[in-house]
Design an enzyme around this catalytic site. Structure first.
Site, mmCIF file in Angstrom:
data_model
loop_
_atom_site.group_PDB
_atom_site.id
_atom_site.type_symbol
_atom_site.label_atom_id
_atom_site.label_comp_id
_atom_site.label_asym_id
_atom_site.label_seq_id
_atom_site.Cartn_x
_atom_site.Cartn_y
_atom_site.Cartn_z
ATOM 1 N N ASP A 14 -25.482 85.018 -41.282
ATOM 2 C CA ASP A 14 -25.589 83.713 -40.631
ATOM 3 C C ASP A 14 -24.645 82.745 -41.336
ATOM 4 O O ASP A 14 -24.296 82.943 -42.507
ATOM 5 C CB ASP A 14 -27.019 83.179 -40.689
ATOM 6 C CG ASP A 14 -27.180 81.910 -39.849
ATOM 7 O OD1 ASP A 14 -26.908 81.966 -38.638
ATOM 8 O OD2 ASP A 14 -27.546 80.865 -40.413
ATOM 9 N N HIS A 160 -32.270 74.526 -41.120
ATOM 10 C CA HIS A 160 -31.497 75.764 -41.068
ATOM 11 C C HIS A 160 -30.797 75.981 -42.406
ATOM 12 O O HIS A 160 -30.328 75.043 -43.045
ATOM 13 C CB HIS A 160 -30.448 75.694 -39.955
ATOM 14 C CG HIS A 160 -31.026 75.771 -38.582
ATOM 15 N ND1 HIS A 160 -30.967 76.907 -37.819
ATOM 16 C CD2 HIS A 160 -31.698 74.852 -37.841
ATOM 17 C CE1 HIS A 160 -31.559 76.681 -36.647
ATOM 18 N NE2 HIS A 160 -32.009 75.440 -36.647
#
Length: 241
Positions: A14, A160
């Protein structure tokens, strides 16, 4: 849906970025990766923050919480690229919404003085978002939605973060592509592939009885939630039969 065969080595990846579009000059500011071999987490990780040499959009900061000041003393992409490529090389990359992350990585590669090619030169890519949309058509398939669907606790995910999201995605990926049953099947395949005849021998020795430790209510509840998550993922859960 076709049964997919994954490589022995998988890297779940990610990124966090300064904005949404690399073609508008936005850059990567964080990369997080976790490694799996034969669908088991190895504990090996690649995690780095990167100085993007530009201002981060306010909207992006609201999502990941990474500020310009925090990145002032962090390395630039050209300083970490060799280690990054070494980590992902010859692995299958598992990414949620892969075109986004791959687009940013390829843009970073293109900006290097000695251009590094493209992600496809080093790794294959599996997009969990595309897979989830086929597996669960008409439903929400964000990472948070998949966590809820598969019973994965992501309550610690207030913002996040590349490494945290990669770790969560690894759990989602395992359940969504077969869960525990795939691990059991893998062991059977390895045994079946052996050319040697094996014989089970019972060893009779005097030994003390095994100590049985009963689980408490909280542990029993957590165990039942995991069994239900395996069933929802389409796995054959032996303990429920």
């Amino acid at each position: 849906m076709d049964k997919r065969t994954f490589t022995n080595r998988i890297v779940v990846l990610d990124t966090e970025t300064t904005g949404l579009n690399p073609q508008e000059g936005h850059r990567i500011i964080e990369i997080g990766c976790v490694e799996m071999v034969k669908r088991r987490l190895t504990g090996k990780r690649f995690h780095v923050y990167i100085n993007p040499d530009r201002i981060i959009d306010d909207g992006a900061i609201a999502v990941h919480g990474i500020t310009n000041q925090f990145l002032d003393d962090k390395p630039h992409f050209d300083q970490i690229v060799d280690d990054f490529i070494a980590f992902i090389k010859d692995a299958e990359l598992v990414i949620h919404n892969a075109p986004f992350d791959v687009g940013f990585i390829n843009k970073e590669f293109s900006l290097l003085k000695n251009k590094a090619g493209a992600v496809a030169d080093y790794s294959e890519v599996f997009d969990t978002l595309a897979y989830a949309r086929k597996k669960h058509p008409g439903q929400r398939n964000s990472l948070d939605a998949l966590c809820k669907r598969y019973g994965i606790d992501n309550s610690h995910r207030d913002l996040h973060g590349a490494l945290l999201d990669a770790e969560i995605l690894a759990d989602v990926f395992l359940l969504m592509t077969g869960g525990q049953s795939s691990l059991l099947d893998e062991g059977r395949l390895e045994t079946a592939g052996s050319s040697e005849n094996t014989e089970i021998k019972r060893i009779l020795k005097d030994r003390p009885a095994l100590k049985i430790i009963a689980c408490n209510d909280e542990e029993l509840s957590a165990h039942q939630q995991r069994l239900e998550a395996i069933e929802k993922a389409g796995g054959s859960c032996l303990w429920n039969q």
